[in-house]
Design a protein around this motif. Structure first.
Motif, PDB file in Angstrom:
ATOM      1  N   TYR A  10      41.030 -50.547 -84.872  1.00  0.00           N
ATOM      2  CA  TYR A  10      41.323 -49.661 -84.157  1.00  0.00           C
ATOM      3  C   TYR A  10      41.515 -48.059 -84.784  1.00  0.00           C
ATOM      4  CZ  TYR A  10      42.657 -54.165 -81.684  1.00  0.00           C
ATOM      5  OH  TYR A  10      42.832 -55.430 -81.568  1.00  0.00           O
ATOM      6  N   ASP A  11      40.889 -47.650 -85.459  1.00  0.00           N
ATOM      7  CA  ASP A  11      40.849 -46.344 -86.380  1.00  0.00           C
ATOM      8  C   ASP A  11      40.068 -45.612 -85.319  1.00  0.00           C
ATOM      9  OD1 ASP A  11      41.447 -44.757 -88.053  1.00  0.00           O
ATOM     10  OD2 ASP A  11      39.016 -44.192 -88.483  1.00  0.00           O
ATOM     11  N   ILE A  12      39.788 -45.330 -84.276  1.00  0.00           N
ATOM     12  CA  ILE A  12      39.141 -44.183 -83.176  1.00  0.00           C
ATOM     13  C   ILE A  12      39.439 -45.146 -81.705  1.00  0.00           C
ATOM     14  CG2 ILE A  12      37.813 -43.188 -81.877  1.00  0.00           C
ATOM     15  CD1 ILE A  12      36.193 -42.508 -84.688  1.00  0.00           C
ATOM     16  N   LEU A  13      41.184 -45.568 -81.262  1.00  0.00           N
ATOM     17  CA  LEU A  13      41.287 -45.683 -80.104  1.00  0.00           C
ATOM     18  C   LEU A  13      40.014 -45.219 -79.032  1.00  0.00           C
ATOM     19  CD1 LEU A  13      42.889 -48.096 -79.482  1.00  0.00           C
ATOM     20  CD2 LEU A  13      44.847 -46.379 -79.381  1.00  0.00           C
ATOM     21  N   HIS A  14      40.017 -46.312 -77.933  1.00  0.00           N
ATOM     22  CA  HIS A  14      39.122 -45.801 -76.962  1.00  0.00           C
ATOM     23  C   HIS A  14      38.974 -46.653 -75.760  1.00  0.00           C
ATOM     24  CE1 HIS A  14      36.059 -49.148 -78.267  1.00  0.00           C
ATOM     25  NE2 HIS A  14      36.065 -48.825 -79.181  1.00  0.00           N
ATOM     26  N   ASP A  41      44.964 -52.689 -92.667  1.00  0.00           N
ATOM     27  CA  ASP A  41      45.749 -51.987 -93.203  1.00  0.00           C
ATOM     28  C   ASP A  41      44.478 -51.401 -93.982  1.00  0.00           C
ATOM     29  OD1 ASP A  41      47.554 -51.332 -95.261  1.00  0.00           O
ATOM     30  OD2 ASP A  41      46.054 -51.920 -96.833  1.00  0.00           O
ATOM     31  N   SER A  42      44.751 -50.107 -93.775  1.00  0.00           N
ATOM     32  CA  SER A  42      43.947 -48.827 -94.596  1.00  0.00           C
ATOM     33  C   SER A  42      43.401 -48.658 -96.034  1.00  0.00           C
ATOM     34  CB  SER A  42      44.653 -47.844 -93.945  1.00  0.00           C
ATOM     35  OG  SER A  42      44.427 -47.440 -92.735  1.00  0.00           O
ATOM     36  N   TYR A  44      43.143 -51.373 -97.587  1.00  0.00           N
ATOM     37  CA  TYR A  44      42.195 -53.122 -97.464  1.00  0.00           C
ATOM     38  C   TYR A  44      40.795 -52.653 -96.797  1.00  0.00           C
ATOM     39  CZ  TYR A  44      40.805 -58.458 -97.737  1.00  0.00           C
ATOM     40  OH  TYR A  44      40.251 -59.301 -97.745  1.00  0.00           O
ATOM     41  N   ILE A  45      41.324 -51.934 -96.053  1.00  0.00           N
ATOM     42  CA  ILE A  45      39.512 -51.652 -95.867  1.00  0.00           C
ATOM     43  C   ILE A  45      38.748 -50.554 -96.711  1.00  0.00           C
ATOM     44  CG2 ILE A  45      38.028 -49.939 -93.979  1.00  0.00           C
ATOM     45  CD1 ILE A  45      40.512 -50.943 -91.850  1.00  0.00           C
ATOM     46  N   LEU A  46      39.598 -49.882 -97.130  1.00  0.00           N
ATOM     47  CA  LEU A  46      38.689 -49.016 -98.337  1.00  0.00           C
ATOM     48  C   LEU A  46      38.378 -49.679 -99.635  1.00  0.00           C
ATOM     49  CD1 LEU A  46      40.848 -45.816 -98.181  1.00  0.00           C
ATOM     50  CD2 LEU A  46      38.466 -45.492 -97.372  1.00  0.00           C
ATOM     51  N   LYS A  47      39.355 -50.659-100.036  1.00  0.00           N
ATOM     52  CA  LYS A  47      38.648 -51.594-100.853  1.00  0.00           C
ATOM     53  C   LYS A  47      37.815 -52.208-100.851  1.00  0.00           C
ATOM     54  CE  LYS A  47      40.198 -55.580-103.479  1.00  0.00           C
ATOM     55  NZ  LYS A  47      41.450 -56.962-103.649  1.00  0.00           N
ATOM     56  N   TYR A  48      36.936 -52.613 -99.821  1.00  0.00           N
ATOM     57  CA  TYR A  48      35.953 -53.054 -99.559  1.00  0.00           C
ATOM     58  C   TYR A  48      34.513 -52.175 -99.110  1.00  0.00           C
ATOM     59  CZ  TYR A  48      37.549 -57.347-100.530  1.00  0.00           C
ATOM     60  OH  TYR A  48      38.298 -58.521-101.199  1.00  0.00           O
ATOM     61  N   LYS A  49      35.310 -50.734 -98.702  1.00  0.00           N
ATOM     62  CA  LYS A  49      34.479 -50.076 -98.005  1.00  0.00           C
ATOM     63  C   LYS A  49      34.593 -48.975 -97.925  1.00  0.00           C
ATOM     64  CE  LYS A  49      33.178 -53.048 -93.139  1.00  0.00           C
ATOM     65  NZ  LYS A  49      33.137 -52.604 -91.824  1.00  0.00           N
ATOM     66  N   PRO A  50      34.709 -48.607 -99.675  1.00  0.00           N
ATOM     67  CA  PRO A  50      35.440 -46.896-100.023  1.00  0.00           C
ATOM     68  C   PRO A  50      34.551 -45.761 -99.463  1.00  0.00           C
ATOM     69  CG  PRO A  50      33.777 -48.609-102.030  1.00  0.00           C
ATOM     70  CD  PRO A  50      33.951 -49.454-100.398  1.00  0.00           C
ATOM     71  N   ASP A  51      33.191 -46.089 -99.163  1.00  0.00           N
ATOM     72  CA  ASP A  51      32.645 -44.503 -97.910  1.00  0.00           C
ATOM     73  C   ASP A  51      32.969 -44.687 -96.659  1.00  0.00           C
ATOM     74  OD1 ASP A  51      31.069 -44.736-100.520  1.00  0.00           O
ATOM     75  OD2 ASP A  51      29.903 -45.442 -99.740  1.00  0.00           O
ATOM     76  N   SER A  52      34.759 -45.903 -96.390  1.00  0.00           N
ATOM     77  CA  SER A  52      34.819 -44.924 -94.779  1.00  0.00           C
ATOM     78  C   SER A  52      35.461 -43.977 -94.915  1.00  0.00           C
ATOM     79  CB  SER A  52      35.406 -46.462 -94.491  1.00  0.00           C
ATOM     80  OG  SER A  52      35.341 -47.881 -94.978  1.00  0.00           O
ATOM     81  N   LYS A  53      34.897 -43.619 -93.433  1.00  0.00           N
ATOM     82  CA  LYS A  53      35.999 -42.719 -93.279  1.00  0.00           C
ATOM     83  C   LYS A  53      37.089 -42.775 -91.647  1.00  0.00           C
ATOM     84  CE  LYS A  53      31.950 -38.940 -94.473  1.00  0.00           C
ATOM     85  NZ  LYS A  53      31.734 -39.306 -95.256  1.00  0.00           N
ATOM     86  N   ILE A  54      38.220 -42.793 -93.018  1.00  0.00           N
ATOM     87  CA  ILE A  54      39.137 -43.055 -91.298  1.00  0.00           C
ATOM     88  C   ILE A  54      39.677 -41.815 -91.076  1.00  0.00           C
ATOM     89  CG2 ILE A  54      41.177 -44.534 -91.467  1.00  0.00           C
ATOM     90  CD1 ILE A  54      40.271 -46.230 -94.103  1.00  0.00           C
ATOM     91  N   VAL A  55      39.871 -41.974 -89.417  1.00  0.00           N
ATOM     92  CA  VAL A  55      40.245 -41.038 -88.795  1.00  0.00           C
ATOM     93  C   VAL A  55      41.777 -41.061 -89.251  1.00  0.00           C
ATOM     94  CG1 VAL A  55      40.968 -39.487 -86.906  1.00  0.00           C
ATOM     95  CG2 VAL A  55      38.532 -41.315 -87.721  1.00  0.00           C
ATOM     96  N   TYR A  56      42.603 -42.404 -88.493  1.00  0.00           N
ATOM     97  CA  TYR A  56      44.088 -42.629 -88.537  1.00  0.00           C
ATOM     98  C   TYR A  56      44.194 -43.628 -90.442  1.00  0.00           C
ATOM     99  CZ  TYR A  56      43.750 -39.883 -84.161  1.00  0.00           C
ATOM    100  OH  TYR A  56      43.143 -39.314 -83.266  1.00  0.00           O
ATOM    101  N   ASN A  57      45.779 -43.391 -91.290  1.00  0.00           N
ATOM    102  CA  ASN A  57      46.450 -44.003 -91.095  1.00  0.00           C
ATOM    103  C   ASN A  57      46.915 -45.248 -90.671  1.00  0.00           C
ATOM    104  OD1 ASN A  57      49.165 -43.488 -90.650  1.00  0.00           O
ATOM    105  ND2 ASN A  57      48.858 -41.583 -92.151  1.00  0.00           N
ATOM    106  N   THR A  58      46.946 -46.580 -91.661  1.00  0.00           N
ATOM    107  CA  THR A  58      47.580 -47.577 -90.592  1.00  0.00           C
ATOM    108  C   THR A  58      48.870 -47.510 -89.573  1.00  0.00           C
ATOM    109  OG1 THR A  58      47.215 -48.431 -93.263  1.00  0.00           O
ATOM    110  CG2 THR A  58      48.301 -49.488 -91.322  1.00  0.00           C
ATOM    111  N   GLU A  60      49.741 -44.322 -88.520  1.00  0.00           N
ATOM    112  CA  GLU A  60      49.542 -43.872 -86.606  1.00  0.00           C
ATOM    113  C   GLU A  60      49.043 -44.926 -86.183  1.00  0.00           C
ATOM    114  OE1 GLU A  60      48.572 -39.458 -89.160  1.00  0.00           O
ATOM    115  OE2 GLU A  60      46.381 -41.210 -88.797  1.00  0.00           O
ATOM    116  N   ARG A  61      48.107 -45.395 -86.706  1.00  0.00           N
ATOM    117  CA  ARG A  61      47.169 -46.793 -85.788  1.00  0.00           C
ATOM    118  C   ARG A  61      48.035 -47.319 -85.287  1.00  0.00           C
ATOM    119  NH1 ARG A  61      43.595 -49.638 -88.480  1.00  0.00           N
ATOM    120  NH2 ARG A  61      43.882 -48.405 -90.613  1.00  0.00           N
ATOM    121  N   LEU A  62      49.295 -48.425 -85.907  1.00  0.00           N
ATOM    122  CA  LEU A  62      50.205 -49.277 -85.753  1.00  0.00           C
ATOM    123  C   LEU A  62      50.397 -48.190 -84.655  1.00  0.00           C
ATOM    124  CD1 LEU A  62      51.687 -50.873 -88.874  1.00  0.00           C
ATOM    125  CD2 LEU A  62      50.210 -51.585 -87.409  1.00  0.00           C
ATOM    126  N   PHE A  63      51.201 -47.427 -84.647  1.00  0.00           N
ATOM    127  CA  PHE A  63      52.160 -46.128 -83.562  1.00  0.00           C
ATOM    128  C   PHE A  63      51.065 -46.819 -82.360  1.00  0.00           C
ATOM    129  CE2 PHE A  63      52.553 -42.142 -81.742  1.00  0.00           C
ATOM    130  CZ  PHE A  63      54.517 -42.369 -81.136  1.00  0.00           C
TER     131      PHE A  63
END
Length: 137
Positions: A10-14, A41-42, A44-58, A60-63
């Protein structure tokens, strides 16, 4: 009360996410339902996909997810197949695109433990992958 659980980034909520939550909450119209949304968890995402460009941190997405009227509870998860075993729920709702090995193991665990599994169709014409190129990140 039915406790319904779904997982995602749910990084880019739509609108597709919102329709997933709405449809999940409305699965049992004659029963009181609680929708629990697990947000990945952000770190955790970056651990397995280090090139991910996460827009919102954990947080912010929880909120954002927690602010939606269909969502009754929101929590953080790392691995879907491990986390699902530690949450009290009756119904596991997943998107049809959630097919990777972790989701397959989670579905098997649900079947082995008497949980209902429902696969929801995607909302046509929208996805985070489609939206990402339009963002300047």
């Amino acid at each position: 009360m039915k406790r319904i659980l779904t997982f995602g980034v749910y990084d880019i909520l739509h609108i597709g996410h919102m329709l997933l939550f709405k449809r999940a909450k409305e699965l049992y119209p004659d029963e009181d339902c609680q929708l629990i949304v697990a947000v990945q968890d952000s770190d955790y995402i970056l651990k397995y996909k280090p090139d991910s460009k996460i827009v919102y941190n954990t947080d912010e997405r929880l909120f954002m997810v927690g602010a939606l009227k269909w969502v009754d509870d929101v929590l953080v998860y790392r691995d879907v197949d491990d986390s699902i075993q530690n949450i009290e729920f009756d119904v596991f709702v997943k998107g049809e695109d959630q097919q990777h090995a972790g989701f397959q193991r989670a579905v098997e665990w649900c079947k082995d433990n008497g949980k209902v599994v429902i696969t929801m169709p995607r909302t046509q014409g929208i996805s985070s992958t489609m939206l990402r190129p339009n963002l300047s990140i």
